[in-house]
Design a protein around this motif. Structure first.
Motif: not given
Length: 389
Positions: A233-240, A242-248, A272-273, A280-283
């Motif tokens: 859950h933590w890695m999924l949240a961190l990845g999301v 990070m990805m939103l930050t990159i997009k912005v 990495l994101a 996270g989605l695998r779980e």
């Protein structure tokens, strides 16, 4: 010292209202306390799921809406395993969180989306169709392309800017603005009424770090028996994030057709994101396919659609990225259009009104609980005004 008791009216329609948002079975509960004892997240001021279920059974709508206990629950499932009547309190708490989400939403959309599959899927599909129309209209009228050129003319990526930057900021910030626009309503419903020791303003400032800390760490989930669930859950949240930050902040790196080397931050941060999100989605997918753990034995329709949308967003973006670096410009454009058509409804519908909203509600509830507890410790005994059951 005498304590005043405030009478609370009973609403016989409350139970039916709750059941509109999922399975809820309080009639099987005889208040043995096994569920509460089994949960490591229960504290002095938080005694779920018993208190919440009791409020619902007695029709105490106001105390239930003021109650923040359902948000402390992290869906571990220990309570359902401990229940001798198999009344599934975990599912009841999940339904209560949906019910409370509807009370917080001032637009009325959450009520429609969380009750109806037709509304939910229709909203996702409608937003995707609108996005497709905007893409076609942009190319036909803004760029002046002929319709026949859609299948034969590859464009560079420069033509998307700056409009794609404004579009990206809109579809990312609008859901966040909708979520945070409900903060005052949540405060009014849960903290501003006649409750024990109404908190002074300085306590909100003093405990504000709780919101940031819980948003970043998800620390209470670490108390759940399934330790790998917290990590995923933590890695999924961190990845999301990070990805939103990159997009912005880094979307203009995508403007040029230059092929960046592997060490460029556009590439390794994005990879990495992507890896964090897929881990996270695998779980989530493996757990739901096997359905061996209590937390995955029963899921709502929306619980399944969200991870499907998220993995589709990631894979379509990765496909567009691969086609771009492989030199397939026209294919890249079609894949990127598909990526936007998937990502936009996920952000506008799911983040604003669906399960993703807990990323704001849960830390906020834990923050308000911390304020309540400190206010109760500092208040004189005469100010304590409990609800009557």
């Amino acid at each position: 010292m005498a304590v005043d008791i405030l009478p609370v009216p009973s609403d016989p329609t409350l139970l039916a209202d709750i059941r509109r948002y999922g399975k809820f079975d309080p009639t099987g509960c005889y208040q043995c306390g096994s569920c509460t004892i089994s949960c490591d997240l229960v504290g002095n001021s938080v005694t779920f799921p018993r208190r919440s279920i009791r409020y619902a059974l007695l029709g105490l709508r106001q105390p239930l809406i003021e109650n923040l206990d359902p948000w402390v629950c992290h869906d571990c499932g220990d309570c359902s395993l401990a229940c001798p009547r198999q009344s599934e309190p975990r599912i009841s708490m999940l339904t209560l969180r949906r019910f409370l989400s509807v009370q917080y939403d001032w637009t009325g959309m959450a009520s429609k989306l969380l009750q109806s599959k037709a509304w939910y899927l229709g909203s996702l599909f409608s937003v995707a169709v609108i996005v497709l129309f905007l893409i076609v209209a942009y190319h036909l009228w803004h760029l002046g392309m002929a319709a026949k050129d859609f299948a034969t003319t590859p464009f560079g990526l420069d033509h998307m800017f700056p409009i794609i930057t404004y579009y990206t900021l809109t579809v990312m910030l609008l859901p966040l603005l909708l979520l945070f626009s409900r903060v005052f309503r949540i405060w009014r419903l849960t903290m501003a009424g006649e409750r024990p020791a109404r908190a002074p303003l300085f306590l909100y400032a003093h405990e504000a770090w709780i919101y940031v800390y819980q948003s970043v760490t998800h620390s209470l989930m670490r108390k759940c028996p399934e330790k790998g669930r917290w990590l995923g859950h933590w890695m999924l949240a961190l990845g999301v994030v990070m990805m939103l930050t990159i997009k912005v902040f880094a979307l203009r790196w995508f403007q040029t057709d230059n092929i960046y080397p592997l060490y460029h931050p556009q590439r390794w941060l994005g990879y990495l994101a992507t890896g964090l999100i897929l881990y996270g989605l695998r779980e989530i997918f493996v757990g739901r396919l096997r359905a061996q753990k209590e937390i995955y034995k029963e899921s709502s329709f929306q619980d399944l659609v969200f991870p499907v949308l998220l993995v589709s967003t990631v894979l379509s973006g990765l496909a567009a990225h691969t086609a771009r670096y492989a030199g397939f410009a026209l294919t890249c454009h079609y894949l990127y259009a598909l990526h936007i058509m998937i990502a936009t409804p996920m952000l506008l519908v799911e983040m604003s009104f669906g399960k993703w909203s807990h990323m704001v509600y849960r830390p906020l509830a834990l923050y308000f609980l911390a304020v309540r507890e400190r206010a109760a410790r500092q208040a004189p005994a005469a100010e304590v005004v409990p609800h009557a059951l």
